[in-house]
Scaffold this motif. Structure first.
Motif, PDB file in Angstrom:
ATOM      1  N   TRP A  64     -39.495 -33.090 -25.024  1.00  0.00           N
ATOM      2  CA  TRP A  64     -38.156 -33.312 -24.483  1.00  0.00           C
ATOM      3  C   TRP A  64     -37.199 -33.547 -25.636  1.00  0.00           C
ATOM      4  CZ3 TRP A  64     -36.617 -33.407 -19.308  1.00  0.00           C
ATOM      5  CH2 TRP A  64     -37.653 -33.335 -18.379  1.00  0.00           C
ATOM      6  N   ARG A  65     -35.998 -33.021 -25.516  1.00  0.00           N
ATOM      7  CA  ARG A  65     -34.923 -33.306 -26.457  1.00  0.00           C
ATOM      8  C   ARG A  65     -33.825 -34.019 -25.701  1.00  0.00           C
ATOM      9  NH1 ARG A  65     -31.399 -28.447 -28.283  1.00  0.00           N
ATOM     10  NH2 ARG A  65     -30.103 -29.168 -26.567  1.00  0.00           N
ATOM     11  N   THR A  66     -33.401 -35.159 -26.205  1.00  0.00           N
ATOM     12  CA  THR A  66     -32.299 -35.894 -25.584  1.00  0.00           C
ATOM     13  C   THR A  66     -31.116 -35.846 -26.531  1.00  0.00           C
ATOM     14  OG1 THR A  66     -33.832 -37.364 -24.458  1.00  0.00           O
ATOM     15  CG2 THR A  66     -31.551 -38.100 -24.650  1.00  0.00           C
ATOM     16  N   ASP A  67     -29.986 -35.361 -26.049  1.00  0.00           N
ATOM     17  CA  ASP A  67     -28.835 -35.214 -26.937  1.00  0.00           C
ATOM     18  C   ASP A  67     -27.554 -35.088 -26.141  1.00  0.00           C
ATOM     19  OD1 ASP A  67     -27.542 -35.023 -29.327  1.00  0.00           O
ATOM     20  OD2 ASP A  67     -28.676 -33.312 -30.058  1.00  0.00           O
ATOM     21  N   THR A  68     -26.437 -35.210 -26.834  1.00  0.00           N
ATOM     22  CA  THR A  68     -25.138 -34.875 -26.267  1.00  0.00           C
ATOM     23  C   THR A  68     -24.864 -33.420 -26.557  1.00  0.00           C
ATOM     24  OG1 THR A  68     -24.162 -35.596 -28.332  1.00  0.00           O
ATOM     25  CG2 THR A  68     -24.188 -37.181 -26.538  1.00  0.00           C
ATOM     26  N   PHE A  69     -23.894 -32.844 -25.836  1.00  0.00           N
ATOM     27  CA  PHE A  69     -23.557 -31.457 -26.105  1.00  0.00           C
ATOM     28  C   PHE A  69     -22.827 -31.359 -27.435  1.00  0.00           C
ATOM     29  CE2 PHE A  69     -23.264 -30.819 -21.275  1.00  0.00           C
ATOM     30  CZ  PHE A  69     -24.611 -30.516 -21.233  1.00  0.00           C
ATOM     31  N   PRO A  70     -23.304 -30.545 -28.343  1.00  0.00           N
ATOM     32  CA  PRO A  70     -22.636 -30.426 -29.633  1.00  0.00           C
ATOM     33  C   PRO A  70     -21.475 -29.451 -29.583  1.00  0.00           C
ATOM     34  CG  PRO A  70     -24.613 -29.080 -29.602  1.00  0.00           C
ATOM     35  CD  PRO A  70     -24.552 -29.793 -28.280  1.00  0.00           C
ATOM     36  N   LEU A  71     -20.562 -29.641 -30.530  1.00  0.00           N
ATOM     37  CA  LEU A  71     -19.488 -28.661 -30.693  1.00  0.00           C
ATOM     38  C   LEU A  71     -20.035 -27.398 -31.339  1.00  0.00           C
ATOM     39  CD1 LEU A  71     -16.626 -30.996 -31.947  1.00  0.00           C
ATOM     40  CD2 LEU A  71     -16.958 -30.078 -29.664  1.00  0.00           C
ATOM     41  N   LEU A  72     -20.999 -27.580 -32.234  1.00  0.00           N
ATOM     42  CA  LEU A  72     -21.660 -26.468 -32.883  1.00  0.00           C
ATOM     43  C   LEU A  72     -23.150 -26.615 -32.645  1.00  0.00           C
ATOM     44  CD1 LEU A  72     -19.732 -26.519 -36.276  1.00  0.00           C
ATOM     45  CD2 LEU A  72     -19.343 -24.971 -34.351  1.00  0.00           C
ATOM     46  N   GLY A  73     -23.845 -25.535 -32.359  1.00  0.00           N
ATOM     47  CA  GLY A  73     -25.271 -25.631 -32.130  1.00  0.00           C
ATOM     48  C   GLY A  73     -25.643 -25.036 -30.790  1.00  0.00           C
ATOM     49  N   PRO A  74     -26.905 -25.173 -30.400  1.00  0.00           N
ATOM     50  CA  PRO A  74     -27.364 -24.540 -29.161  1.00  0.00           C
ATOM     51  C   PRO A  74     -26.713 -25.130 -27.927  1.00  0.00           C
ATOM     52  CG  PRO A  74     -29.040 -26.018 -30.050  1.00  0.00           C
ATOM     53  CD  PRO A  74     -27.970 -25.911 -31.092  1.00  0.00           C
ATOM     54  N   SER A  75     -26.519 -24.292 -26.910  1.00  0.00           N
ATOM     55  CA  SER A  75     -25.993 -24.740 -25.629  1.00  0.00           C
ATOM     56  C   SER A  75     -27.099 -25.444 -24.845  1.00  0.00           C
ATOM     57  CB  SER A  75     -25.454 -23.550 -24.831  1.00  0.00           C
ATOM     58  OG  SER A  75     -24.408 -22.917 -25.538  1.00  0.00           O
ATOM     59  N   PRO A  76     -26.730 -26.245 -23.843  1.00  0.00           N
ATOM     60  CA  PRO A  76     -27.753 -26.977 -23.095  1.00  0.00           C
ATOM     61  C   PRO A  76     -28.637 -26.060 -22.259  1.00  0.00           C
ATOM     62  CG  PRO A  76     -25.621 -27.211 -22.047  1.00  0.00           C
ATOM     63  CD  PRO A  76     -25.374 -26.535 -23.364  1.00  0.00           C
ATOM     64  N   CYS A  77     -29.797 -26.579 -21.912  1.00  0.00           N
ATOM     65  CA  CYS A  77     -30.765 -25.891 -21.059  1.00  0.00           C
ATOM     66  C   CYS A  77     -31.201 -24.574 -21.681  1.00  0.00           C
ATOM     67  CB  CYS A  77     -30.211 -25.708 -19.647  1.00  0.00           C
ATOM     68  SG  CYS A  77     -29.830 -27.276 -18.825  1.00  0.00           S
ATOM     69  N   TRP A  78     -31.905 -24.710 -22.790  1.00  0.00           N
ATOM     70  CA  TRP A  78     -32.512 -23.579 -23.494  1.00  0.00           C
ATOM     71  C   TRP A  78     -31.466 -22.581 -23.995  1.00  0.00           C
ATOM     72  CZ3 TRP A  78     -33.988 -24.189 -18.135  1.00  0.00           C
ATOM     73  CH2 TRP A  78     -34.900 -25.236 -17.958  1.00  0.00           C
ATOM     74  N   ASP A  79     -30.343 -23.147 -24.428  1.00  0.00           N
ATOM     75  CA  ASP A  79     -29.258 -22.348 -25.007  1.00  0.00           C
ATOM     76  C   ASP A  79     -28.722 -21.319 -24.013  1.00  0.00           C
ATOM     77  OD1 ASP A  79     -27.478 -21.716 -27.010  1.00  0.00           O
ATOM     78  OD2 ASP A  79     -28.803 -20.270 -27.999  1.00  0.00           O
ATOM     79  N   SER A  80     -28.662 -21.723 -22.723  1.00  0.00           N
ATOM     80  CA  SER A  80     -28.278 -20.749 -21.698  1.00  0.00           C
ATOM     81  C   SER A  80     -26.912 -21.016 -21.076  1.00  0.00           C
ATOM     82  CB  SER A  80     -29.337 -20.719 -20.588  1.00  0.00           C
ATOM     83  OG  SER A  80     -29.370 -21.958 -19.885  1.00  0.00           O
TER      84      SER A  80
END
Length: 391
Positions: free
Chosen positions: A60-76
């Motif tokens: 599991w990865r716990t994080d906030t949504f970044p301005l730069l980087g992968p989108s949430p839910c498997w970058d989808s």
């Protein structure tokens, strides 16, 4: 899980649909809350890697949504879908690693939870799951349809094998991409938000339904890509109008020509609602009022989705013989399988509440023969003549 924003405003507690609540994490410090602001944060690759938590083969990865980087839910999920669901609220994601084969008997490929906050108060949580529905053991024959095959759902449209309501949405992934074993249902991407069937106002319902649709298509396309397959689903341009409750037509009950509601049930089944017209499943619910559906009639025309009822049609209750099919009937549930031009079709009757002060559960026995015969005529199946077991 936290319910929709509208529910949170009315003091409703959170609950993840069909899943246990995620592990509680310590309350973040002021500095961490500041860094998690959507307007004041930058997430590095090292921070993302450091947030992975492993337990056997599940990460599991716990994080906030970044301005730069992968989108949430498997970058989808695209930013437009995230904004439609959460607005400009602070959001956090708990993301399970997406597998390319299902884990264990549950058929799960992965799960992702997104939660929005107003300060430290959780407002809305959306859960995206990828899993293969079971037909061999019957584990997905009751709870899953109660949430994802309701009369409040509408078909997504041509080329989109799924349904959506203001609180739930699902779509089947292409079999060419996921494969399929005998007696299993489809592999689906599903989204749940708040309590299943929770309805606020038509404005909220339409907004939430459209937001869930966009997120569902994004997630499905992301999963297809992660599985190494080609092709994408296109978001529907126009969904059917939201399904409304209306006075029940006793001479064509649930909008089915030739299905007459017996007089004994007319007092208790005054209102009805029919969803899913033209799609994988047609669902009718009826009751004294729209808040208390007493019966549910489900016709599953998609032959792969119909597999989730295979165990029940063979093992659950007393046998029902048909001229062109077979099934089972119990105290408050009946499942009948017919073979039509498009493959197997399942007719499912459920009595959710007693229909009179005596607490009787006789609806399935009284309606199953007429229901199966009338629906078979509507669909274009061979004529159905059923023989019920002795009572």
């Amino acid at each position: 899980m936290t319910d929709t924003g509208a529910e949170a405003e009315h003091g409703q507690d959170a609950a993840v649909p069909g899943n246990p609540a995620p592990p509680q994490t310590p309350r973040p410090s002021f500095v961490r809350r500041l860094l998690r602001s959507r307007t004041a944060r930058a997430v590095t690759a090292a921070a993302l890697a450091g947030a992975l938590v492993g337990a056997g083969t599940v990460a599991w990865r716990t994080d906030t949504f970044p301005l730069l980087g992968p989108s949430p839910c498997w970058d989808s999920l695209r930013s437009g879908s995230v904004d439609a669901l959460f607005g400009d609220r602070r959001t956090e994601v708990d993301e399970q690693a997406l597998r390319t084969d299902p884990m264990g008997d549950g058929g799960s490929y992965g799960q992702c939870r997104i939660t929005s906050y107003d300060g430290d108060r959780a407002l809305r949580q959306v859960t995206v799951s990828v899993r293969r529905l079971d037909g061999l053991r019957g584990t997905d024959a009751q709870d899953w349809p109660a949430e994802f095959l309701s009369s409040g759902m509408v078909w997504l449209g041509d080329g989109l094998p799924g349904m959506v309501s203001p609180s739930r949405a699902w779509i089947a992934l292409p079999q060419a991409c996921t494969g399929r074993d005998e007696f299993t249902g489809p592999t689906v991407v599903e989204i749940g938000m708040g309590r299943a069937g929770f309805e606020v106002s038509s404005e909220y319902n339409l907004r939430d339904r459209n937001a869930l649709t966009g997120a569902l298509v994004d997630a499905a396309n992301g999963v297809i890509d992660k599985f190494g397959c080609s092709g994408t689903y296109q978001e529907p341009r126009n969904l059917p109008a939201p399904v409304e409750w209306d006075d029940a037509d006793t001479s064509a009950f649930c909008g089915i020509k030739g299905l007459t509601l017996p007089a004994a049930y007319r007092k208790d089944l005054k209102e009805s609602r029919v969803g899913g017209e033209g799609g994988p499943a047609r669902v009718c619910e009826a009751g004294t009022s729209f808040r208390e559906a007493s019966v549910r009639l489900t016709t599953v025309e998609d032959p792969v989705l119909a597999e989730i009822y295979s165990w029940d049609s063979l093992r659950s209750g007393s046998p029902v013989k048909g001229s062109e099919g077979y099934g089972r009937i119990g105290g408050n549930r009946a499942v009948y399988r017919a073979v039509c031009q498009t493959g197997q079709v399942m007719f499912v009757l459920e009595q959710l509440r007693p229909t009179d002060e005596g607490g009787r559960f006789t609806f399935t026995r009284d309606l199953l023969p007429a229901y199966a015969a009338a629906e078979a005529r509507r669909i274009g199946c061979a004529p159905q003549k059923l023989t019920l077991p002795a009572s």
